[in-house]
Design a protein around this motif. Structure first.
Motif, short mmCIF file in Angstrom:
data_model
loop_
_atom_site.label_atom_id
_atom_site.label_comp_id
_atom_site.label_asym_id
_atom_site.label_seq_id
_atom_site.Cartn_x
_atom_site.Cartn_y
_atom_site.Cartn_z
N SER A 5 -41.05 54.14 -61.17
CA SER A 5 -40.38 55.42 -61.37
C SER A 5 -40.50 56.28 -60.12
CB SER A 5 -40.97 56.15 -62.57
OG SER A 5 -42.30 56.51 -62.31
N ARG A 6 -39.51 57.11 -59.94
CA ARG A 6 -39.50 58.01 -58.80
C ARG A 6 -39.40 59.43 -59.32
NH1 ARG A 6 -37.87 55.33 -53.95
NH2 ARG A 6 -36.53 57.01 -53.22
N ASN A 7 -40.14 60.34 -58.71
CA ASN A 7 -40.08 61.74 -59.10
C ASN A 7 -38.74 62.31 -58.68
OD1 ASN A 7 -42.76 61.58 -59.94
ND2 ASN A 7 -43.50 62.01 -57.89
N ALA A 8 -38.01 62.92 -59.60
CA ALA A 8 -36.71 63.49 -59.30
C ALA A 8 -36.76 65.00 -59.43
CB ALA A 8 -35.65 62.92 -60.23
N GLN A 9 -36.11 65.69 -58.51
CA GLN A 9 -36.01 67.14 -58.58
C GLN A 9 -34.75 67.57 -57.84
OE1 GLN A 9 -39.61 67.37 -55.53
NE2 GLN A 9 -39.02 69.39 -56.17
N THR A 10 -34.43 68.84 -57.92
CA THR A 10 -33.27 69.36 -57.22
C THR A 10 -33.71 70.23 -56.06
OG1 THR A 10 -33.11 71.22 -58.73
CG2 THR A 10 -31.78 69.28 -59.26
N ALA A 11 -32.82 70.37 -55.09
CA ALA A 11 -33.12 71.17 -53.91
C ALA A 11 -31.81 71.68 -53.33
CB ALA A 11 -33.87 70.34 -52.87
N GLN A 12 -31.91 72.55 -52.34
CA GLN A 12 -30.76 73.07 -51.62
C GLN A 12 -30.92 72.76 -50.14
OE1 GLN A 12 -27.95 75.04 -52.46
NE2 GLN A 12 -28.38 74.71 -54.61
N ILE A 13 -29.87 72.24 -49.53
CA ILE A 13 -29.84 72.10 -48.08
C ILE A 13 -29.38 73.46 -47.55
CG2 ILE A 13 -28.78 70.93 -46.11
CD1 ILE A 13 -30.45 69.01 -47.78
N VAL A 14 -30.22 74.10 -46.74
CA VAL A 14 -29.89 75.44 -46.23
C VAL A 14 -29.92 75.49 -44.70
CG1 VAL A 14 -30.62 76.62 -48.33
CG2 VAL A 14 -32.29 76.20 -46.52
N GLY A 15 -30.25 74.39 -44.06
CA GLY A 15 -30.28 74.31 -42.60
C GLY A 15 -29.69 72.98 -42.16
N PHE A 63 -38.63 64.29 -44.38
CA PHE A 63 -38.35 65.19 -45.50
C PHE A 63 -39.33 66.36 -45.51
CE2 PHE A 63 -39.17 66.49 -49.90
CZ PHE A 63 -37.91 66.96 -50.24
N LYS A 64 -40.61 66.05 -45.37
CA LYS A 64 -41.63 67.12 -45.37
C LYS A 64 -41.41 68.08 -44.21
CE LYS A 64 -45.25 64.62 -47.81
NZ LYS A 64 -46.61 64.07 -47.75
N ARG A 65 -40.98 67.56 -43.06
CA ARG A 65 -40.69 68.43 -41.90
C ARG A 65 -39.50 69.34 -42.21
NH1 ARG A 65 -37.07 67.60 -38.00
NH2 ARG A 65 -36.97 65.36 -38.44
N PHE A 66 -38.43 68.79 -42.80
CA PHE A 66 -37.27 69.62 -43.16
C PHE A 66 -37.67 70.73 -44.13
CE2 PHE A 66 -34.45 65.73 -42.30
CZ PHE A 66 -34.04 66.19 -41.06
N VAL A 67 -38.54 70.42 -45.09
CA VAL A 67 -39.00 71.43 -46.05
C VAL A 67 -39.85 72.47 -45.34
CG1 VAL A 67 -40.45 71.83 -48.09
CG2 VAL A 67 -38.84 69.90 -48.05
N SER A 68 -40.79 72.05 -44.50
CA SER A 68 -41.67 73.01 -43.82
C SER A 68 -40.90 73.89 -42.85
CB SER A 68 -42.82 72.29 -43.11
OG SER A 68 -42.35 71.59 -41.97
N GLU A 69 -39.81 73.38 -42.28
CA GLU A 69 -38.97 74.16 -41.36
C GLU A 69 -37.98 75.05 -42.12
OE1 GLU A 69 -37.15 71.18 -38.89
OE2 GLU A 69 -38.95 70.95 -37.66
#
Length: 76
Positions: A5-15, A63-69
């Motif tokens: 199983s994979r953890n699923a969630q939603t997000a927004q691309i803003v950059g 992915f973690k870099r995109f989130v932290s930025e």
């Protein structure tokens, strides 16, 4: 039996979030909502742009870099 199983969630691309298909040029994911599925080593982003569905797997570190930025905002 392994847990696949994979953890699923939603997000927004803003950059500016880019990915690469094979040896090709970088492709920008358009701003807007995405579905995020997190695996052990990568993250799959899925989106719909009008009538076109897109998806890509990117390394977890990217992915973690995109989130932290602040380029990807995770839903609360």
């Amino acid at each position: 039996m392994a847990d696949t199983s994979r953890n699923a969630q939603t997000a927004q691309i803003v950059g500016k979030v880019e990915y690469r298909e094979g040896d090709g040029a970088n492709i920008v994911i358009r701003p807007g909502p995405v579905k995020v599925q997190t695996g052990a080593n990568d993250v799959t982003l899925s989106w719909v742009d009008e009538d076109v569905r897109g998806s890509t797997a990117i390394p977890l570190a990217d992915f973690k870099r995109f989130v932290s930025e602040g380029k990807i905002k995770l839903a609360a």
